[in-house]
Design a protein around this motif. Sequence first.
Motif, PDB file in Angstrom:
ATOM      1  N   PHE A  35       0.791  -1.228   0.000  1.00  0.00           N
ATOM      2  CA  PHE A  35       0.000   0.000   0.000  1.00  0.00           C
ATOM      3  C   PHE A  35       0.829   1.288   0.000  1.00  0.00           C
ATOM      4  O   PHE A  35       0.255   2.373  -0.047  1.00  0.00           O
ATOM      5  N   GLY A  36       2.155   1.168   0.089  1.00  0.00           N
ATOM      6  CA  GLY A  36       2.978   2.356   0.229  1.00  0.00           C
ATOM      7  C   GLY A  36       3.154   3.128  -1.065  1.00  0.00           C
ATOM      8  O   GLY A  36       2.690   2.687  -2.125  1.00  0.00           O
ATOM      9  N   PRO A  37       3.841   4.272  -0.970  1.00  0.00           N
ATOM     10  CA  PRO A  37       4.352   4.947   0.230  1.00  0.00           C
ATOM     11  C   PRO A  37       3.184   5.397   1.110  1.00  0.00           C
ATOM     12  O   PRO A  37       2.114   5.723   0.609  1.00  0.00           O
ATOM     13  N   ALA A  38       3.425   5.451   2.430  1.00  0.00           N
ATOM     14  CA  ALA A  38       2.307   5.719   3.315  1.00  0.00           C
ATOM     15  C   ALA A  38       2.776   6.364   4.611  1.00  0.00           C
ATOM     16  O   ALA A  38       3.943   6.230   5.016  1.00  0.00           O
ATOM     17  N   SER A  39       1.824   7.039   5.258  1.00  0.00           N
ATOM     18  CA  SER A  39       2.094   7.675   6.543  1.00  0.00           C
ATOM     19  C   SER A  39       1.745   6.722   7.681  1.00  0.00           C
ATOM     20  O   SER A  39       1.129   5.666   7.475  1.00  0.00           O
ATOM     21  N   VAL A  40       2.114   7.112   8.884  1.00  0.00           N
ATOM     22  CA  VAL A  40       1.743   6.324  10.057  1.00  0.00           C
ATOM     23  C   VAL A  40       0.214   6.227  10.153  1.00  0.00           C
ATOM     24  O   VAL A  40      -0.341   5.155  10.392  1.00  0.00           O
ATOM     25  N   LYS A  41      -0.477   7.344   9.938  1.00  0.00           N
ATOM     26  CA  LYS A  41      -1.944   7.339  10.009  1.00  0.00           C
ATOM     27  C   LYS A  41      -2.555   6.452   8.934  1.00  0.00           C
ATOM     28  O   LYS A  41      -3.586   5.813   9.160  1.00  0.00           O
ATOM     29  N   ASP A  42      -1.923   6.402   7.761  1.00  0.00           N
ATOM     30  CA  ASP A  42      -2.414   5.511   6.708  1.00  0.00           C
ATOM     31  C   ASP A  42      -2.405   4.067   7.193  1.00  0.00           C
ATOM     32  O   ASP A  42      -3.396   3.340   7.055  1.00  0.00           O
TER      33      ASP A  42
END
Length: 364
Positions: free
Chosen positions: A211-218
């Motif tokens: 699913f990345g790139p992604a944030s912590v909240k993602d």
Amino acid sequence: MTGTEPVLSTRALNRATLDRQLLLRRSPMSALAAVEHLVGLQAQEVKPPYYALAARLEGFTPEELSGPLGDRAAVRMVTMRSTIHLHTADDSLTLRPLVQPARDREINYFRKGLVGVDLDRLAGIARELVEAEPRTMKQLREALSAEWPDADPQSLAVAARCTLPLVQVTPRGMWGRSAQVSLTTAEHWLDRPSGPAASADATVLRYLAAFGPASVKDMQTWAGMTRMRAAFERLRPQLLTFRDENGVELFDLPDAPRPDPDTPAPPRFLPEFDNLLLSHADRTRVVPPANRGRTWQANTVYCPFLVDGFLAGVWRILGDALVIEPFGELGRAQRADVTEEAARTLQVMHPQESYDIRFGTVIP
């Protein structure tokens, strides 16, 4: 974050995510390998996992997923976001323990209906019941209510689901088969104990790969979990960092694909509840702001389709036709490509049936 990280545009995030979701080009991998790579498929209903793989895999047939379910190499159970997912057997035994803290928090919402209920005793009784023979939720409610007549029956059943790793036994979930939901424990169904919980660090890496790139909240949105920042910080030395156009820090695997934002993205027909649309806190990488919330109405969720990588409308099989409802104007070439993809979807999923394809109204 130093403020000097490269910025990834919405289109760049779109193409990277589609590539990892096997939606930029169809993959030759097996159905079971795809389920593992995607860390499970949303499976609130029976058909969505099949349509999800039909959009992603070359040469897929529904039997390629029904087979592993029948052989117990894959199972359907509550994991991420407290929703039914289809996982490989191995993942079911490690991901379900990982999300146990979230299930414990879920029980707290039902505490008023569980006054006087010893949860350890409830788990023990429920385990004996479902391992003696698979039980429906109705049967489980009735049996537990006999033990705790003053408790709320629904709260008792929810508590059993949250304390035990319950799987839906086949033929439920198999293509072309019909069966109500009956439950037993993963350990009993798979004839082996649950493994230790998957580590937060390892799960972050798997999430970024799919699913990345992604944030912590993602990642927290995808997992339905909290307090994942510490895992990202531990992994920071081995990850790359970027920013999105709003300045949010994104993490990624160094060797993960990040295609050119102008890479063509063919149309794709997805099922309702596809994880592509549910696994980021910021969904603009796939859902244009103008189309946010347009795939559901009241309690009905509609199947989305993508054009140029982004949500462009909904579709549904109504009677003898696959009906396509775009949210905006499609050019002639786009319309032709969408029609071709609809025809392929029907050929893969319903080769023995005949359906028309038409553009019209799906959402009343």
